[in-house]
Design a protein around this motif. Structure first.
Motif, mmCIF file in Angstrom:
data_model
loop_
_atom_site.group_PDB
_atom_site.id
_atom_site.type_symbol
_atom_site.label_atom_id
_atom_site.label_comp_id
_atom_site.label_asym_id
_atom_site.label_seq_id
_atom_site.Cartn_x
_atom_site.Cartn_y
_atom_site.Cartn_z
ATOM 1 N N LYS A 154 -29.061 -9.552 -13.010
ATOM 2 C CA LYS A 154 -28.734 -9.441 -14.426
ATOM 3 C C LYS A 154 -28.133 -10.757 -14.928
ATOM 4 N N GLY A 155 -28.526 -11.135 -16.133
ATOM 5 C CA GLY A 155 -27.987 -12.348 -16.728
ATOM 6 C C GLY A 155 -28.665 -13.631 -16.302
ATOM 7 N N SER A 156 -29.584 -13.551 -15.344
ATOM 8 C CA SER A 156 -30.293 -14.750 -14.892
ATOM 9 C C SER A 156 -31.468 -15.057 -15.810
ATOM 10 N N LYS A 157 -31.998 -16.255 -15.680
ATOM 11 C CA LYS A 157 -33.170 -16.639 -16.466
ATOM 12 C C LYS A 157 -34.345 -15.712 -16.159
ATOM 13 N N ALA A 158 -34.495 -15.373 -14.890
ATOM 14 C CA ALA A 158 -35.606 -14.512 -14.482
ATOM 15 C C ALA A 158 -35.509 -13.133 -15.119
ATOM 16 N N ALA A 159 -34.281 -12.644 -15.314
ATOM 17 C CA ALA A 159 -34.093 -11.298 -15.876
ATOM 18 C C ALA A 159 -34.599 -11.209 -17.306
ATOM 19 N N ASN A 160 -34.737 -12.349 -17.975
ATOM 20 C CA ASN A 160 -35.187 -12.356 -19.371
ATOM 21 C C ASN A 160 -36.692 -12.584 -19.511
ATOM 22 N N ARG A 234 -31.715 -6.002 -11.983
ATOM 23 C CA ARG A 234 -32.476 -5.117 -12.868
ATOM 24 C C ARG A 234 -33.966 -5.330 -12.660
ATOM 25 N N ILE A 235 -34.738 -4.317 -13.066
ATOM 26 C CA ILE A 235 -36.193 -4.435 -13.019
ATOM 27 C C ILE A 235 -36.648 -5.195 -14.252
ATOM 28 N N VAL A 236 -37.260 -6.348 -14.030
ATOM 29 C CA VAL A 236 -37.743 -7.186 -15.138
ATOM 30 C C VAL A 236 -38.978 -6.555 -15.766
ATOM 31 N N GLY A 237 -39.848 -6.024 -14.938
ATOM 32 C CA GLY A 237 -41.076 -5.395 -15.422
ATOM 33 C C GLY A 237 -42.017 -5.104 -14.277
ATOM 34 N N GLN A 238 -43.132 -4.494 -14.597
ATOM 35 C CA GLN A 238 -44.147 -4.176 -13.596
ATOM 36 C C GLN A 238 -45.460 -4.845 -13.969
ATOM 37 N N PHE A 239 -46.322 -5.008 -12.977
ATOM 38 C CA PHE A 239 -47.636 -5.589 -13.209
ATOM 39 C C PHE A 239 -48.661 -4.501 -13.479
ATOM 40 N N ALA A 240 -49.621 -4.813 -14.327
ATOM 41 C CA ALA A 240 -50.752 -3.901 -14.533
ATOM 42 C C ALA A 240 -51.623 -3.942 -13.280
ATOM 43 N N ASN A 241 -52.421 -2.905 -13.066
ATOM 44 C CA ASN A 241 -53.322 -2.888 -11.915
ATOM 45 C C ASN A 241 -54.352 -4.001 -12.039
ATOM 46 N N LYS A 242 -54.600 -4.668 -10.935
ATOM 47 C CA LYS A 242 -55.605 -5.732 -10.943
ATOM 48 C C LYS A 242 -56.998 -5.127 -11.144
ATOM 49 N N GLY A 243 -57.727 -5.618 -12.118
ATOM 50 C CA GLY A 243 -59.084 -5.134 -12.360
ATOM 51 C C GLY A 243 -59.139 -3.711 -12.869
ATOM 52 N N GLY A 244 -57.993 -3.137 -13.254
ATOM 53 C CA GLY A 244 -57.968 -1.778 -13.789
ATOM 54 C C GLY A 244 -58.047 -0.699 -12.731
ATOM 55 N N THR A 245 -58.172 -1.087 -11.447
ATOM 56 C CA THR A 245 -58.254 -0.104 -10.360
ATOM 57 C C THR A 245 -56.864 0.166 -9.807
ATOM 58 N N PRO A 246 -56.453 1.422 -9.730
ATOM 59 C CA PRO A 246 -55.108 1.724 -9.221
ATOM 60 C C PRO A 246 -54.932 1.254 -7.781
ATOM 61 N N GLU A 247 -53.785 0.665 -7.506
ATOM 62 C CA GLU A 247 -53.418 0.364 -6.127
ATOM 63 C C GLU A 247 -52.914 1.662 -5.517
#
Length: 294
Positions: A154-160, A234-247
């Protein structure tokens, strides 16, 4: 030499026919008849509680050590508590093995899907199904659809960070052999090399100590880390599935294992009857959402 009498010839002919009939009765059946009831049918191979397991009458299941939450509660795979522990015992039950017939074995994550003969019947350890891994091992059908997530203090550059572009100049880390590492290398493509760790514990320590700006794990693990282990992250975010196929996570089996169709059928049955959904709701209900990084 005088020719044999007609009565003698008839007697010999009768004896020959009888011998031929006996021989035919003892001979192997034609292939088309034998094929009607193949000895290697799925029904025979997957007879409940009678599979060709490593140890007769026992189902040997492997996972890494330490075993992390929320996949295994309190680091105890044999407890039946935690998502993957519960899934493992549900699969065992579906195959005809009760809890007393299950034996757990410790196998490092990266070794589970490395080439070579396995000492377990199947491994359950958040191993994502991929074509590359299929070259060395078999997989069951997927038992969980998963996404990868970014964790930062939290508070780091990466968190933003709001996008994948915002991550490119950061020092990112992940466990060796994971799809988390693949997402760093193939999706983020940072300007510097990723930091690679043998265990998630080491990656978490590196984050705490400021050796990396952020780490990547699967989303449920990210929720647990930020809630219970690195609470100033904290969780910054999640990635979408590559190519639309669920991992998907799959159970790992020896290459060409006779158990693969049996285990796949078991997982499919648990998905169809709602068991997997109920287990997911109980153990992973908190890991439901995070912003998607694009």
């Amino acid at each position: 030499m005088r020719p044999a009498s007609r009565s003698l010839r008839r007697a010999v002919a009768g004896l020959t026919v009888a011998l031929l009939a006996t021989a035919v009765g003892c001979a192997p059946q034609p292939e088309e008849k034998a094929a009607a009831s193949p000895s290697g049918s799925t029904a025979d191979t997957c007879a409940k509680g009678k599979l060709a397991t490593e140890t007769s009458g026992t189902l040997t299941i492997a996972t890494d050590e330490p075993a992390y939450e929320p996949w295994f509660k309190d680091g105890k795979p044999a407890s039946g508590e935690g998502f993957e522990s519960a899934v493992a015992y549900a699969v065992a039950d579906q195959l005809g093995y009760d809890k007393s017939a299950v034996v757990w074995q410790s196998v490092p994550f990266n070794k589970a899907f490395a080439p070579g003969v396995k000492t377990f019947d199947f491994d359950i350890n958040q191993v994502s199904i991929s074509d590359e891994r299929r070259k060395a091992v078999d997989f069951s059908s997927g038992y969980y659809d998963v996404r990868q997530a970014v964790i930062a203090l939290k508070g780091s550059k990466a968190a933003n960070a709001k996008s994948i572009a915002d991550l490119k100049g950061l020092k990112l880390g992940a466990q060796v052999g994971t799809t988390s590492l693949e997402y760093i290398e193939d999706v983020v493509k940072p300007t510097g090399a990723a930091a690679v760790y043998a265990k998630n514990d080491q990656a978490k320590s590196a984050l705490k100590n400021g050796q990396v700006d952020a780490i990547v794990t699967d989303l449920p693990t990210a929720f647990y880390i930020t809630a219970a282990e690195v609470t100033d992250a904290r969780i910054v975010g999640q990635f979408a599935n590559k190519g639309g196929t669920p991992e998907q996570f799959g159970l790992v089996l020896d290459k060409g294992s006779a158990l693969t169709p049996c285990v796949t059928d078991a997982v499919d049955a648990l998905r169809e009857n709602g068991t997997l959904a109920r287990i997911e709701q109980r153990w992973l209900s908190d890991a439901v959402d995070a912003p998607v990084l694009k």
